[in-house]
Design an enzyme around this catalytic site. Structure first.
Site, PDB file in Angstrom:
ATOM      1  N   ASP A  18      -7.797   3.652  -6.866  1.00  0.00           N
ATOM      2  CA  ASP A  18      -6.898   2.607  -7.333  1.00  0.00           C
ATOM      3  C   ASP A  18      -5.509   3.283  -8.242  1.00  0.00           C
ATOM      4  O   ASP A  18      -4.946   2.605  -9.173  1.00  0.00           O
ATOM      5  CB  ASP A  18      -7.223   1.501  -8.141  1.00  0.00           C
ATOM      6  CG  ASP A  18      -6.581   0.133  -7.879  1.00  0.00           C
ATOM      7  OD1 ASP A  18      -5.296   0.027  -7.137  1.00  0.00           O
ATOM      8  OD2 ASP A  18      -6.878  -0.933  -8.372  1.00  0.00           O
ATOM      9  N   HIS A  23      -5.943  -6.538  -0.049  1.00  0.00           N
ATOM     10  CA  HIS A  23      -5.800  -6.161  -1.400  1.00  0.00           C
ATOM     11  C   HIS A  23      -5.392  -7.270  -2.325  1.00  0.00           C
ATOM     12  O   HIS A  23      -4.842  -8.310  -1.801  1.00  0.00           O
ATOM     13  CB  HIS A  23      -4.549  -5.103  -1.581  1.00  0.00           C
ATOM     14  CG  HIS A  23      -4.398  -4.403  -2.691  1.00  0.00           C
ATOM     15  ND1 HIS A  23      -3.642  -5.165  -3.766  1.00  0.00           N
ATOM     16  CD2 HIS A  23      -5.040  -3.409  -3.523  1.00  0.00           C
ATOM     17  CE1 HIS A  23      -3.756  -4.366  -4.973  1.00  0.00           C
ATOM     18  NE2 HIS A  23      -4.476  -3.295  -4.597  1.00  0.00           N
TER      19      HIS A  23
END
Ligand code: MN
Length: 326
Positions: free
Chosen positions: A285, A164
């Site tokens: 997200d 990430h």
């Protein structure tokens, strides 16, 4: 589409909330603070509204990776993972977790990964890019030799590692000077994460551990569009690259990408063409992006229904062995 599964969906514990505050104006922060701390109210209601059946959730960024003291990182990761496990236990048919890991100490990262997989059934790890260590201006990347045992364990467990984004360090931002908007999700996140991924590829990591599975968000942090040229140029001028195969081979065999925060058909099609539709997976997200926007776009995207079913659900079911879902 019914029964979607999301993989890049974040929460926060109070200790790591401050890391997300920088991305919001003061008027918007209270709402996002609530959404980050909430698991069972708004989050679940929005999953229902948008036909997202299941989510693998993860701590916000950079959180553990920005803690300078290794022992503090170990303690904080454990606290976050314990909290997440308690939340999942309340809704095991809706949530699973990615482990937050103290990469400052590779042995401790292995131990925490093993603990959370064994005791909590976590589905892998989500790590926010390079780790800082001891001093502010430090960045340790995971192609370095001290991480080999960690990757060996990751491969042995046969679970994915979600790479990430985080922002580059202040000392690495000269090109962004005077253009603060370039540092974060608009651009810098992608450059940072794609470059880290290329370091992993070039180190020979995937020759040594050919079954490693790495997930990238945001439809691959620009890599599906650039990987051929990178491979091509390396074949002409290797300049010390240690890997044995062309880089596009690793993208096609060791990587998966999610649609998190990148709700755009041409970009998704490029990832599908480069990597195959088995390696593209739906995500939002949340709460940095809206489930309604991700879902409205994805549900109507001009792909076949077979591909939609794979990207929206089946690929994740297989990758995470979610056999308890119908
Ligand atoms: Mn994210």
């Amino acid at each position: 589409m019914k029964g979607k599964i999301g993989l890049e969906e974040h929460f926060s514990i109070t200790d790591t909330l401050g890391d997300s505050q920088q991305y919001f104006t003061p008027d918007k922060w209270p709402e996002f603070k609530y959404r980050l701390l909430d698991i069972h109210e708004r989050r679940l209601a929005e999953m229902d509204e948008n036909e997202i059946e299941f989510a693998v959730i993860s701590l916000n960024s950079p959180a553990i990776q920005a803690i300078l003291n290794p022992q503090q990182a170990i303690d904080m990761a454990k606290r976050a993972n314990d909290f997440l496990a308690e939340q999942i236990a309340k809704q095991p048919k809706r949530f699973a977790g990615f482990a937050a890991l103290p990469m400052q100490n590779p042995d401790a990262a292995i131990a925490e990964l093993q603990r959370t997989v064994k005791d909590y059934g976590f589905k892998g790890a989500l790590v926010n890019g390079f780790t800082q260590l001891d001093v502010d201006d430090s960045s340790v990347y995971y192609d370095l030799p001290q991480y080999e045992p960690f990757w060996a364990e990751m491969e042995k467990l046969d679970l994915p590692f979600y790479m990430h984004p985080r922002s580059p360090l202040p000392s690495q931002r000269r090109i962004y000077e005077g253009h603060r908007w370039l540092i974060g999700a608009a651009w810098g996140f992608g450059v940072e994460t794609a470059t880290h991924s290329l370091r992993l590829m070039g180190s020979g990591l995937f020759d040594k551990y050919p079954k490693l599975k790495i997930i990238l968000g945001h439809l691959g942090e620009m890599l599906p569009n650039s990987i051929w040229r990178t491979s091509h140029r390396i074949s002409i001028a290797p300049r010390g690259v240690k890997s044995q195969k062309p880089f596009y081979y690793y993208l096609q065999n060791n990587f998966y990408v999610t649609t998190s925060g990148n709700f755009h058909l041409p970009t998704m099609l490029a990832a599908m063409l480069e990597m195959g539709s088995d390696r593209v997976l739906f995500s939002t997200d949340y709460p940095f992006e809206q489930m309604s926007e991700a879902s409205t776009w994805f549900d109507a995207a001009e792909i076949s229904d077979i591909e939609r079913e794979k990207i929206g659900r089946l690929n994740a079911k297989k990758l995470f062995k979610l056999d308890f879902l119908d």
